[in-house]
Design a protein around this motif. Sequence first.
Motif, PDB file in Angstrom:
ATOM      1  N   LEU A  37       0.815  -1.217   0.000  1.00 34.44           N
ATOM      2  CA  LEU A  37       0.000   0.000   0.000  1.00 34.44           C
ATOM      3  C   LEU A  37       0.844   1.260   0.000  1.00 34.44           C
ATOM      4  O   LEU A  37       0.388   2.320  -0.409  1.00 34.44           O
ATOM      5  CB  LEU A  37      -0.935   0.003   1.209  1.00 34.44           C
ATOM      6  N   PHE A  85       0.939   3.415  -3.115  1.00 31.26           N
ATOM      7  CA  PHE A  85      -0.188   4.275  -3.454  1.00 31.26           C
ATOM      8  C   PHE A  85      -0.010   5.617  -2.750  1.00 31.26           C
ATOM      9  O   PHE A  85      -0.705   5.949  -1.793  1.00 31.26           O
ATOM     10  CB  PHE A  85      -1.507   3.606  -3.054  1.00 31.26           C
ATOM     11  N   ARG A  89      -5.909   5.293   4.114  1.00 30.95           N
ATOM     12  CA  ARG A  89      -6.001   3.897   3.664  1.00 30.95           C
ATOM     13  C   ARG A  89      -7.011   3.116   4.484  1.00 30.95           C
ATOM     14  O   ARG A  89      -7.046   1.897   4.429  1.00 30.95           O
ATOM     15  CB  ARG A  89      -4.641   3.232   3.755  1.00 30.95           C
ATOM     16  N   LEU A 121     -10.666   1.668   1.674  1.00 33.19           N
ATOM     17  CA  LEU A 121     -10.493   1.484   0.234  1.00 33.19           C
ATOM     18  C   LEU A 121     -11.801   1.009  -0.365  1.00 33.19           C
ATOM     19  O   LEU A 121     -12.410   0.060   0.121  1.00 33.19           O
ATOM     20  CB  LEU A 121      -9.385   0.473  -0.063  1.00 33.19           C
ATOM     21  N   PHE A 176      -5.426  -9.516   0.353  1.00 35.97           N
ATOM     22  CA  PHE A 176      -5.006  -8.396   1.188  1.00 35.97           C
ATOM     23  C   PHE A 176      -4.414  -8.996   2.454  1.00 35.97           C
ATOM     24  O   PHE A 176      -4.977  -9.911   3.044  1.00 35.97           O
ATOM     25  CB  PHE A 176      -6.207  -7.510   1.539  1.00 35.97           C
TER      26      PHE A 176
END
Length: 70
Positions: A32, A35, A41, A44, A68
């Motif tokens: 992550l 990004f 975060r 999402l 994830f």
Amino acid sequence: PGSDDSEHELTFNASSAPALTTGGWVSFDIPLTQFTGLTGRGALAQLIFVGAEEKTPLTTLYIDNIYFRK
């Protein structure tokens, strides 16, 4: 939750690492932290996959097993 409207785009192609190839599977392990355009975060909401190249659009794009992990 849901009030964060920030976004970030990652682009993968034949020159990226790992490189996209035709006719085979490519695995990506994307932290992550890549990004950088996200302001948060915690919520999402979407993953959007686009199969296109500058010269020729991809006709088929297969996505399998999105994980994830923490």
